[in-house]
Design an enzyme around this catalytic site. Structure first.
Site, PDB file in Angstrom:
ATOM      1  CD  GLN A 175      13.249  -7.257  -3.484  1.00 35.95           C
ATOM      2  OE1 GLN A 175      13.090  -8.350  -2.951  1.00 35.95           O
ATOM      3  NE2 GLN A 175      14.455  -6.713  -3.598  1.00 35.95           N
ATOM      4  CE  LYS A 212      14.898 -11.462  -1.545  1.00 37.27           C
ATOM      5  NZ  LYS A 212      14.708 -10.016  -1.490  1.00 37.27           N
ATOM      6  CG  ASP A 214      14.413  -7.710   4.419  1.00 36.57           C
ATOM      7  OD1 ASP A 214      15.303  -8.565   4.232  1.00 36.57           O
ATOM      8  OD2 ASP A 214      13.816  -7.120   3.508  1.00 36.57           O
TER       9      ASP A 214
END
Ligand code: NDP
Length: 297
Positions: free
Chosen positions: A98, A54, A121
């Protein structure tokens, strides 16, 4: 029939290219780069790899990447303090924590602490609510990526029968919501669904997000269906090999004989997730800077 292979890798590469171009224009207009902060707690090897890729993809798309790697024993208070600091930081447009987090940390309360306007997200309950009532917010990256592949392939989805297998908060439910918003007739199937093959047989669009290797068989599919395979499953290694093959939730070869179009695993949905994350971050940056995001982002 031999299905068209939906090339998510190429689509994602084009999206990343577009995001990179718009990120450069954003920097000129705003006088700063768009920024994505990624927080990793603990040393889960798969998560380390995801966070690394990422970060690289963010920099390659002309955006700033801020990585925060915290030890496994990080307390809830310490993590919440970092999230709050990132919420306040004007150089950070998107925050991603994460998952999975170590078991002593409560994922829901950490996600709830992220500012909904930086929740790229799309996991915050406010963004789930916005999606559910049709307000603009952030949509989880994997289902949004699936939707991009579907509309690119099929155009208008109005009136099509769609079956989503899986009802997780991060894939199945938002996927179903997006299909509904696009006027498909949507069924959500799950582990308690009776006669899953019969349900899937109705579908013009099948989205499989289960996590069971090659579960969906050719004979489940309607002739000419479009199949989006979200699953990522590793088979046991063949003799003499160190690692098993990666496969999806759909038996790809046999399904290709019935479907009109299908995403492969790997190279289908997987690459879309990071590309959409970059896209969401750049949208967040425009909003945070009071600028209008380009329409084709
Ligand atoms: P979850 O485990 O959270 O959800 C799985 C869903 O599948 C559940 O709703 C479950 O039903 C349903 N299910 C399980 N077994 C069956 C069955 N036999 N028949 C019908 N439904 C069943 O998984 P995720 O949604 O997080 O992920 C799904 C898959 O997608 C995984 O393989 C994951 O690795 C992959 N994935 C890929 C991504 C990518 O970037 N390509 C991103 C995210 C996920 P119930 O609710 O009843 O238990």
């Amino acid at each position: 029939m031999t299905a068209t292979r939906i090339d998510g890798k190429a689509f994602a590469a084009a999206l990343r290219e577009r995001v990179g171009g718009y990120a450069a224009s954003f920097e000129e207009a705003a006088g700063r780069k768009a920024g994505l902060a990624v927080v990793l707690v603990g040393d889960d090897p798969a998560s380390q790899v995801y966070v690394g890729s990422k970060g690289k993809a963010t920099v390659a798309a002309n955006m700033a990447s801020f990585e925060h790697r915290l030890p496994d024993e990080t307390t809830s208070q310490e993590l919440l303090a970092l999230v709050e600091q990132l919420n306040q930081d004007e150089s950070v447009d998107g925050i991603l924590v994460q998952l999975p987090l170590p078991s002593h940390l409560d994922e829901q309360s950490i996600i709830s602490a992220i500012s909904p306007d930086k929740d790229v997200d799309g996991f915050h309950v406010i963004n789930a609510g916005r999606l559910s009532v049709g307000q603009s917010g952030f949509v989880p990256c994997t289902p949004l990526g699936c939707m991009m592949l579907l509309t690119d392939r099929l155009g208008d989805l109005s009136g099509l029968e769609a079956v989503v297998i899986g009802r997780s908060n991060i894939v199945g439910k938002p996927m179903a919501q997006l299909l509904l918003d696009a006027n498909a007739t949507v069924t959500i199937a799950h582990s308690r669904t009776k006669d899953l093959p019969g349900v899937v047989k109705r579908a013009d669009i099948v989205v499989a997000a289960v996590g069971r290797a090659e579960m969906v068989k050719a004979e489940w599919l309607k002739e000419g269906a479009t199949v989006i395979d979200v699953g990522i499953n590793r088979l046991p290694p063949e003799p003499g090999k160190e690692k098993g093959r990666l496969v999806g939730d759909v038996a790809f070869n046999e399904a290709s004989e019935v479907a009109a179009a299908i995403t492969p695993v790997p190279g289908g949905v997987g690459p879309m997730t990071i590309a959409v994350l970059l896209r969401n971050t750049l949208v967040a940056a425009h909003r945070n800077a009071g600028l209008t995001a380009p329409e084709d982002l």
